[in-house]
Scaffold this active site. Structure first.
Site, mmCIF file in Angstrom:
data_model
loop_
_atom_site.group_PDB
_atom_site.id
_atom_site.type_symbol
_atom_site.label_atom_id
_atom_site.label_comp_id
_atom_site.label_asym_id
_atom_site.label_seq_id
_atom_site.Cartn_x
_atom_site.Cartn_y
_atom_site.Cartn_z
ATOM 1 N N THR A 130 0.819 -1.210 0.000
ATOM 2 C CA THR A 130 0.000 0.000 0.000
ATOM 3 C C THR A 130 0.857 1.266 0.000
ATOM 4 O O THR A 130 2.015 1.242 0.450
ATOM 5 C CB THR A 130 -0.880 -0.005 1.268
ATOM 6 O OG1 THR A 130 -1.410 1.288 1.500
ATOM 7 C CG2 THR A 130 -0.086 -0.399 2.513
ATOM 8 N N ASP A 131 0.274 2.376 -0.455
ATOM 9 C CA ASP A 131 0.989 3.666 -0.378
ATOM 10 C C ASP A 131 1.071 4.167 1.068
ATOM 11 O O ASP A 131 1.831 5.085 1.359
ATOM 12 C CB ASP A 131 0.314 4.712 -1.270
ATOM 13 C CG ASP A 131 -1.140 4.972 -0.924
ATOM 14 O OD1 ASP A 131 -1.690 4.281 -0.044
ATOM 15 O OD2 ASP A 131 -1.751 5.883 -1.544
ATOM 16 N N GLU A 132 0.295 3.556 1.974
ATOM 17 C CA GLU A 132 0.266 4.077 3.355
ATOM 18 C C GLU A 132 1.597 3.886 4.070
ATOM 19 O O GLU A 132 1.855 4.530 5.083
ATOM 20 C CB GLU A 132 -0.880 3.419 4.143
ATOM 21 C CG GLU A 132 -2.204 3.628 3.448
ATOM 22 C CD GLU A 132 -3.418 3.391 4.320
ATOM 23 O OE1 GLU A 132 -3.304 3.471 5.536
ATOM 24 O OE2 GLU A 132 -4.484 3.106 3.731
ATOM 25 N N LYS A 159 2.290 -3.350 7.314
ATOM 26 C CA LYS A 159 2.577 -3.577 5.884
ATOM 27 C C LYS A 159 4.020 -3.182 5.565
ATOM 28 O O LYS A 159 4.695 -3.851 4.773
ATOM 29 C CB LYS A 159 1.608 -2.766 5.004
ATOM 30 C CG LYS A 159 0.170 -3.241 5.015
ATOM 31 C CD LYS A 159 -0.037 -4.631 4.427
ATOM 32 C CE LYS A 159 0.212 -4.708 2.937
ATOM 33 N NZ LYS A 159 -0.158 -6.058 2.404
HETATM 34 N N1 LIG Z 1 -7.955 -2.130 -0.499
HETATM 35 C C1 LIG Z 1 -7.042 -1.258 -0.843
HETATM 36 O O1 LIG Z 1 -7.380 -0.118 -1.157
HETATM 37 C C2 LIG Z 1 -5.588 -1.639 -0.908
HETATM 38 C C3 LIG Z 1 -4.678 -0.745 -1.467
HETATM 39 C C4 LIG Z 1 -3.322 -1.128 -1.563
HETATM 40 C C5 LIG Z 1 -2.911 -2.356 -1.103
HETATM 41 N N2 LIG Z 1 -3.831 -3.190 -0.541
HETATM 42 C C6 LIG Z 1 -3.345 -4.497 -0.075
HETATM 43 O O2 LIG Z 1 -3.956 -5.462 -0.911
HETATM 44 C C7 LIG Z 1 -4.218 -6.641 -0.185
HETATM 45 C C8 LIG Z 1 -5.675 -7.018 -0.294
HETATM 46 O O3 LIG Z 1 -6.467 -5.946 0.194
HETATM 47 P P1 LIG Z 1 -8.065 -6.071 0.231
HETATM 48 O O4 LIG Z 1 -8.600 -4.699 0.262
HETATM 49 O O5 LIG Z 1 -8.504 -7.020 -0.820
HETATM 50 O O6 LIG Z 1 -8.255 -6.725 1.662
HETATM 51 P P2 LIG Z 1 -9.498 -7.529 2.241
HETATM 52 O O7 LIG Z 1 -9.533 -7.182 3.701
HETATM 53 O O8 LIG Z 1 -10.705 -7.324 1.416
HETATM 54 O O9 LIG Z 1 -9.067 -9.056 2.084
HETATM 55 C C9 LIG Z 1 -8.053 -9.629 2.841
HETATM 56 C C10 LIG Z 1 -8.163 -11.135 2.688
HETATM 57 O O10 LIG Z 1 -7.116 -11.727 3.469
HETATM 58 C C11 LIG Z 1 -7.668 -12.824 4.196
HETATM 59 N N3 LIG Z 1 -6.886 -13.002 5.412
HETATM 60 C C12 LIG Z 1 -6.780 -12.177 6.477
HETATM 61 N N4 LIG Z 1 -5.981 -12.710 7.403
HETATM 62 C C13 LIG Z 1 -5.560 -13.915 6.921
HETATM 63 C C14 LIG Z 1 -4.689 -14.922 7.401
HETATM 64 N N5 LIG Z 1 -4.099 -14.820 8.602
HETATM 65 N N6 LIG Z 1 -4.458 -16.007 6.623
HETATM 66 C C15 LIG Z 1 -5.045 -16.131 5.405
HETATM 67 N N7 LIG Z 1 -5.888 -15.209 4.908
HETATM 68 C C16 LIG Z 1 -6.135 -14.106 5.645
HETATM 69 C C17 LIG Z 1 -9.097 -12.417 4.493
HETATM 70 O O11 LIG Z 1 -9.906 -13.542 4.791
HETATM 71 C C18 LIG Z 1 -9.478 -11.712 3.205
HETATM 72 O O12 LIG Z 1 -9.988 -12.638 2.273
HETATM 73 C C19 LIG Z 1 -3.767 -6.367 1.245
HETATM 74 O O13 LIG Z 1 -2.482 -6.883 1.419
HETATM 75 C C20 LIG Z 1 -3.739 -4.856 1.339
HETATM 76 O O14 LIG Z 1 -2.792 -4.404 2.272
HETATM 77 C C21 LIG Z 1 -5.151 -2.867 -0.433
#
Ligand SMILES: NC(=O)c1ccc[n+]([C@@H]2O[C@H](COP(=O)([O-])OP(=O)(O)OC[C@H]3O[C@@H](n4cnc5c(N)ncnc54)[C@H](O)[C@@H]3O)[C@@H](O)[C@H]2O)c1
Length: 348
Positions: A130-132, A159
């Protein structure tokens, strides 16, 4: 067949990635590895659960006893690592959950990768970040690949730690890796605690729409499919050992996004006066002011462009939530109601 893991594949971005890879890359066999926390959901994968090249495994990535045998059995060549606790507000309420999954979980995967990928060069650990991790900007600046890490929420710190671990394992043990840091995603299947689906669901239910502080905090928005297309392209052609910034150059104050959603919702549904539902509520502690991304030049050189204009993406997203009320019912379990009460109950 090349076997690939998508950790967190039952979450928001992960489920789009699984679907996209199945559609576009017939040589891949996809293994979704997901613990199905409150944010992960098999409803997100319902159309691909029975796909002949897709298998689902319910596993906590921090549980080495389960990860190890699955690795031996499936012998993955690529790990798209998306599993995470992903919501900043929850990280303020329970930071240790974030340490468990984002740090210990990532380290566990890397440990298993180190054992099985010793000396392999045709493999890839792809860390989705993430950008955070870069902290908060003032003025009109943008994050670049040279920006130093300065995480300021437990989510961002967890992260950042994970990104550092990936680089350290790459440097020390020679694991081929790639990291991409992206801004705020939006689109179908996003859990309704995040800003855009929160606003849409409150518009649908005519409930007050909470906006933190004065609403001027800036986030850089990108449609989830543009993010997923960038991930797939970088996995194929991105330089190993590098970090890429993915963004659509679309930074906007939260209040502007909320007002735009109100306007579009009124146009699309014939509702009126939705903006009157907006309520300014007590700010998030330590709320970062501005995130904005200067996308990596090399990403453009590879031919990637964001394809979904923001307003059009928002319209499609509103339409999706309007037509997927059963999905909403299913994901908004008792746990979510408890969390919402805890997070916003005394803020109005
Ligand atoms: N949503 C955003 O805007 C955004 C932006 C940049 C990066 N990201 C990164 O992208 C990735 C996905 O984000 P998202 O928004 O789809 O998140 P989300 O919360 O929708 O999904 C996360 C998934 O991870 C699974 N999970 C959580 N803990 C777990 C564990 N211990 N073992 C196995 N599975 C586990 C959850 O069940 C879920 O399916 C993350 O790594 C996040 O940091 C998200």
């Amino acid at each position: 067949m090349i076997r690939v893991w998508v950790t967190g594949g039952a979450g928001f971005i992960g489920s789009h990635l699984v679907r996209y890879l199945l559609e576009t890359q017939p040589s891949l066999e996809i293994h979704t590895v997901d613990a199905l926390t409150y944010a992960g959901n098999l409803h997100n994968l319902s159309d691909v659960l029975d796909h002949p090249r897709h298998k689902f495994h319910r596993i906590d990535i921090a549980d080495r006893e389960s990860i190890e045998p699955l690795w031996s059995q499936t012998k993955p060549k690529v790990i798209f690592h998306l599993a995470a606790e992903s919501h900043v507000d929850r990280s303020i309420l329970s930071p240790l959950d974030f340490v468990h999954t984002n740090i210990v979980g990532t380290a566990t995967l890397l440990e298993v990768a180190r054992r099985h990928w010793n000396g392999c060069s045709d493999v890839l650990f792809y860390q989705v970040s993430t950008d955070e991790v870069y902290g908060s900007l003032e003025g009109e600046e943008y994050f670049t690949e040279q920006s130093p890490y300065h995480p300021r929420s437990p989510y961002a710190a967890s992260k950042a730690a994970a990104d550092h671990l990936v680089r350290a394992y790459g440097h020390t043990y020679g694991i081929p890796y790639l990291i991409s840091n992206c801004g705020n995603n939006y689109g179908p299947y996003q859990f309704p605690e995040k800003l855009i689906p929160l606003v849409i669901t409150h518009l649908m239910e005519r409930k007050p729409i909470p906006v933190y502080g004065n609403g001027l905090n800036v986030r850089d928005w990108i449609h989830v499919l543009d993010h997923v297309r960038a991930i797939a392209l970088l996995a194929e052609r991105g330089k190993r050992g590098r970090t890429y910034l993915i963004g659509a150059k679309n930074p906007r104050p939260n209040l502007e996004v909320v007002k735009l959603l109100c306007t579009l919702y009124d146009e699309m549904t014939g509702s009126r006066g939705s903006e009157a539902l907006i309520r300014f509520v007590k700010d998030r502690p330590g709320h970062d002011f501005r995130y904005a991304i200067q996308p990596s030049t090399h990403l453009f050189e590879l031919g990637w462009r964001p394809q979904v204009p923001f307003e059009e993406g928002l319209r499609q997203t509103i339409q999706w939530y309007l037509t997927h009320k059963e999905w909403l019912e299913a994901v908004r379990s008792g746990e979510y109601q408890r969390y919402y009460q805890l997070q916003y109950g005394d803020r109005f």
